[in-house]
Design a protein around this motif. Structure first.
Motif, PDB file in Angstrom:
ATOM      1  N   GLY A  37       1.027  -1.220  -0.386  1.00 39.58           N
ATOM      2  CA  GLY A  37      -0.071   0.201  -0.124  1.00 39.58           C
ATOM      3  C   GLY A  37       0.739   1.082   0.313  1.00 39.58           C
ATOM      4  O   GLY A  37       0.853   2.365   0.333  1.00 39.58           O
ATOM      5  N   ARG A  38       2.052   1.987   0.027  1.00 42.18           N
ATOM      6  CA  ARG A  38       3.267   2.302  -0.545  1.00 42.18           C
ATOM      7  C   ARG A  38       4.092   2.256  -1.812  1.00 42.18           C
ATOM      8  O   ARG A  38       4.005   1.549  -2.164  1.00 42.18           O
ATOM      9  CB  ARG A  38       3.900   2.697   1.739  1.00 42.18           C
ATOM     10  N   ALA A  97     -10.802   2.816  11.641  1.00 45.16           N
ATOM     11  CA  ALA A  97     -11.268   1.384  10.870  1.00 45.16           C
ATOM     12  C   ALA A  97     -10.478   0.071  10.974  1.00 45.16           C
ATOM     13  O   ALA A  97      -8.831   0.472  11.167  1.00 45.16           O
ATOM     14  CB  ALA A  97     -11.656   1.555   9.523  1.00 45.16           C
ATOM     15  N   ALA A  98     -10.641  -0.632  11.060  1.00 49.59           N
ATOM     16  CA  ALA A  98      -9.536  -2.023  11.015  1.00 49.59           C
ATOM     17  C   ALA A  98      -8.352  -2.313  10.089  1.00 49.59           C
ATOM     18  O   ALA A  98      -7.765  -2.287  10.172  1.00 49.59           O
ATOM     19  CB  ALA A  98     -10.424  -3.533  10.348  1.00 49.59           C
ATOM     20  N   HIS A  99      -8.848  -0.902   8.738  1.00 50.60           N
ATOM     21  CA  HIS A  99      -7.859  -0.944   7.612  1.00 50.60           C
ATOM     22  C   HIS A  99      -6.818   0.442   8.164  1.00 50.60           C
ATOM     23  O   HIS A  99      -5.550   0.394   6.952  1.00 50.60           O
ATOM     24  CB  HIS A  99      -8.409  -1.369   6.177  1.00 50.60           C
ATOM     25  N   GLN A 157       0.595  -2.250  18.143  1.00 49.97           N
ATOM     26  CA  GLN A 157      -0.520  -2.681  17.484  1.00 49.97           C
ATOM     27  C   GLN A 157      -1.914  -1.931  17.726  1.00 49.97           C
ATOM     28  O   GLN A 157      -2.465  -1.813  16.792  1.00 49.97           O
ATOM     29  CB  GLN A 157      -1.401  -3.848  18.734  1.00 49.97           C
ATOM     30  N   LYS A 158      -2.240  -0.840  18.725  1.00 45.20           N
ATOM     31  CA  LYS A 158      -2.719   0.254  18.021  1.00 45.20           C
ATOM     32  C   LYS A 158      -2.485   1.250  17.085  1.00 45.20           C
ATOM     33  O   LYS A 158      -2.930   1.570  17.076  1.00 45.20           O
ATOM     34  CB  LYS A 158      -3.151   1.472  19.846  1.00 45.20           C
ATOM     35  N   LEU A 159      -1.393   1.811  17.422  1.00 42.73           N
ATOM     36  CA  LEU A 159      -0.904   2.680  16.246  1.00 42.73           C
ATOM     37  C   LEU A 159      -0.602   2.670  14.589  1.00 42.73           C
ATOM     38  O   LEU A 159      -1.290   3.236  14.663  1.00 42.73           O
ATOM     39  CB  LEU A 159       0.299   3.355  16.944  1.00 42.73           C
ATOM     40  N   ARG A 160       0.052   1.035  14.718  1.00 44.37           N
ATOM     41  CA  ARG A 160       0.216   0.314  13.403  1.00 44.37           C
ATOM     42  C   ARG A 160       0.892   1.353  11.853  1.00 44.37           C
ATOM     43  O   ARG A 160       0.514   1.425  11.289  1.00 44.37           O
ATOM     44  CB  ARG A 160      -1.133   0.202  12.803  1.00 44.37           C
ATOM     45  N   SER A 210      -0.043  -8.699  14.337  1.00 40.78           N
ATOM     46  CA  SER A 210       0.781  -7.713  13.072  1.00 40.78           C
ATOM     47  C   SER A 210       0.855  -7.277  11.872  1.00 40.78           C
ATOM     48  O   SER A 210       2.107  -7.741  11.553  1.00 40.78           O
ATOM     49  CB  SER A 210       1.666  -6.127  14.657  1.00 40.78           C
ATOM     50  N   LYS A 211       0.711  -6.204  11.882  1.00 49.04           N
ATOM     51  CA  LYS A 211       1.143  -6.107  10.013  1.00 49.04           C
ATOM     52  C   LYS A 211       2.008  -4.954  10.112  1.00 49.04           C
ATOM     53  O   LYS A 211       2.956  -4.683   8.835  1.00 49.04           O
ATOM     54  CB  LYS A 211      -0.090  -5.200   9.494  1.00 49.04           C
TER      55      LYS A 211
END
Length: 483
Positions: A37-38, A97-99, A157-160, A210-211
Motif C-alpha cells: 500500500g505504500r 477502521a480495521a485497515h 498494535q494500536k498505532l500500526r 501485526s502487519k
C-alpha cells in the motif's frame, strides 16, 4: 499447517529486494523496499526526521507539493506524556477502521508515505534516568519517564506504523563498562524476543498478527559480545524480523551473512555528506540525517552535488582553486547576500530557487520570519534527493568508489559554521539544563518597568510624549496646530 492457511510472516507483508547479488564484503548496494500500500522506496535513501509527526518548518501540503519525501521517522516519545493508567494519549483514542493506521490518521499523512516509528526522537536527548530490564528512559513534553516494553508493544498494535524500530538498551552520552555491555545485550535480546512473540507469534491467528514490520536493533558493540543474540535472530526469530536498525557505522561490519539480505536502517547521525557516503559504502540502505534540519535551522543552504563537478577552465589555471575545497553550503546570514538577486544554487529546480533569491532569504532570516526556514528546508531536502539519486546511479555504473574519492577531494570536510540565531529552541527537545545555566533563548517579553522609567525621564526632560495635546506640541516646536 499447510501453506494455504499459514499466517503471513513479516517478510511476506513487505519485500526488500537487492537489485544486484548481495556483495560478499562490505560494499554499497542497490535495493528496493516495497511495503504493501505504500510507494516503493529505492535504496540507498534517507528517512526524513519529524518533530511531533511533521517535518520541521514544512507543512503537509508543502511537503506533498514541493518535496519528494517518501518516508518519515516518528518518535513515540513525542506523543506520550504520563505513563498509563494516568494518561491515555489522544492518538490512542482516535477512531479507526480495521485497515487504518491510527498514527497515519492522527498526523494526517498520505497513504503512499512509509511511516517508521521508534521509541525516541532522532537524535535522542540523553536522559538522567537509566533504562531497566523492562523499560527504557524517554523524554516527553512534560519530563522524563520510563517507557515499559509492554506499553511499547501496545503502541505498535494500536498505532500500526509501517515499520517499527525495536527497543534497545542504549547507553547515551558515555561509554558503557564491561558489565553494562552485558546488560545491554541481555535486555535488548529480551525486548526483541518478547516483542516479536507478541506481535507475530505462531499461536496468533491472521487478524491478531501485526502487519507492522519489525526492525531488530543491532547494538553498537563488538560482534563477540552479541553472538547469542545474533544466533537467535538467525535461527528462532528470522521469520519475524523484516530489517535491522543500527546505531553506529561500525555495526555494519558485524552483521551475519545469513541476515545480509535484510534492509539496514542507520541511526549513526552523520555530520556531513561525506559521512553519509561512508555509511553507504559499508552497505547502509536507509539513513536518518539530522544535519539536513540542522543546516536549515542554522540558515545554511546546502550546495553540493555527487559526483563532484570538474573544475572549470578558469579554476584549473589557478593552483589555489584546486587546493581550496568548495564549501558544502552557504551561510545565508552573511551580509554578502544582502543584495544578491541570484537563486540559492544556479540550476536548482526546487521551489525556493525558482521563486526566490538570496537577498530575500537573508531578509527573512534577519526579520526572524518562519518562511525563511521553510524555504531553506525545501531547498535542502531537494539537494539530498538529487544527491541520493546520483549515488544510486553511481553504484549502478560501478564508479562509486572513485566518485567518493573525488567528492572528498572537492568539498570541505565540514558544513559552514552558523553565525546567526536560528528559530526559537523548544525545551522538550533540548538536553536537561543544570542549576545556574543561562537561558538558551533570549527574553522576548518583559516587564514594563523599564518603559515606565523612560517615560518618566522623557516627561522630566521636556521631551514630547504621546499623551500631550496639540497646543503643547506646538509650543515645543514639534508640530504646528492647524485650524
Amino acid at each position: 499447517m499447510g501453506p494455504e492457511t499459514r499466517p503471513q510472516t513479516p517478510d511476506e507483508m513487505a519485500c526488500f529486494t537487492l537489485l544486484e547479488p548481495a556483495p560478499p564484503v562490505l560494499a554499497p548496494r542497490l535495493g528496493r523496499l516495497a511495503v504493501a500500500g505504500r510507494k516503493p522506496l529505492r535504496t540507498p535513501h534517507y528517512v526524513a526526521i519529524t518533530s511531533r509527526g511533521t517535518v520541521p518548518h514544512v507543512a503537509h501540503d508543502v511537503m506533498r507539493g514541493h518535496t519528494s519525501i517518501s518516508s518519515l521517522y516518528i518518535g513515540l516519545e513525542d506523543f506520550i506524556e504520563r505513563a498509563p493508567p494516568y494518561d491515555v494519549p489522544p492518538m490512542y483514542k482516535l477512531p479507526t477502521a480495521a485497515h487504518e493506521s491510527a498514527l497515519r490518521k492522527f498526523i494526517s499523512m498520505p497513504e503512499e508515505t512509509i511511516l517508521v516509528m521508534g521509541p525516541r526522537r532522532v537524535p535522542p536527548i540523553v536522559c538522567p534516568v537509566s533504562n531497566t530490564a523492562n523499560s527504557i528512559a524517554i523524554l516527553t513534553s512534560v519530563g522524563f519517564r520510563q517507557l515499559e516494553a509492554a506499553h511499547y508493544i501496545e503502541a505498535v498494535q494500536k498505532l500500526r506504523p509501517d515499520i517499527v524500530v525495536g527497543l534497545a538498551d542504549l547507553v547515551l552520552g558515555q561509554k558503557p563498562g564491561v558489565k553494562r555491555r552485558e546488560k545491554m545485550v541481555d535486555r535488548t535480546h529480551a525486548y526483541t524476543r518478547d516483542a516479536t512473540g507478541q506481535l507475530y507469534g505462531d499461536w496468533l491467528d491472521e487478524e491478531q498478527r501485526s502487519k507492522t514490520l519489525y526492525f531488530a536493533p543491532v547494538l553498537p558493540l563488538e560482534n563477540t559480545q552479541q553472538l547469542l543474540y545474533f544466533d537467535e535472530l538467525e535461527d528462532e526469530l528470522r521469520n519475524y524480523i523484516s530489517g535491522l536498525s543500527l546505531y553506529e557505522s561500525a555495526s555494519l561490519s558485524i552483521i551475519p551473512e545469513s541476515l545480509g539480505d535484510l534492509p539496514r536502517l542507520s541511526f549513526s547521525e552523520p555530520k556531513t555528506p561525506q559521512d553519509v557516503l561512508r555509511e553507504i559504502s559499508l552497505g547502509a540502505d536507509l539513513i536518518t540525517i539530522p544535519f539536513i534540519g540542522a543546516a536549515s535551522d542554522g540558515g545554511i543552504a546546502l550546495d553540493f552535488v555527487f559526483p563532484a563537478p570538474p573544475f572549470r577552465e578558469e579554476e584549473v589555471s589557478t593552483s589555489a582553486s584546486k587546493s581550496t575545497p568548495k564549501p558544502l553550503g552557504m551561510n545565508m546570514w552573511s551580509p554578502s547576500y544582502s543584495t544578491d538577486l541570484s537563486p540559492l544554487v544556479e540550476g536548482c529546480e526546487c521551489y525556493t530557487c525558482r521563486k526566490h533569491h538570496r537577498a530575500y532569504i537573508r531578509h527573512l532570516l534577519s526579520a526572524k520570519e518562519m518562511l525563511a526556514w521553510t524555504l531553506l528546508q525545501i531547498h535542502n531536502y531537494q539537494t539530498m534527493d538529487i544527491f541520493f539519486d546520483a549515488v544510486r546511479e553511481s553504484i549502478q555504473r560501478g564508479t562509486f568508489e572513485e566518485d567518493v574519492r573525488t567528492f572528498e577531494r572537492t568539498y570541505a570536510p565540514a558544513l559552514p559554521e552558523q553565525t546567526g540565531q536560528g528559530p526559537r529552541l523548544r525545551g522538550y527537545q533540548l538536553p536537561p539544563s543544570g542549576p545556574h545555566e543561562p537561558k538558551r533563548n533570549p527574553r522576548v517579553y518583559g516587564r514594563l518597568d523599564d518603559a515606565a522609567e523612560k517615560f518618566a525621564e522623557a516627561q522630566s526632560s521636556g521631551t514630547a510624549t504621546p499623551d500631550v495635546g496639540a497646543d503643547e506640541l506646538q509650543g515645543r516646536g514639534v508640530a504646528e496646530k492647524q485650524g
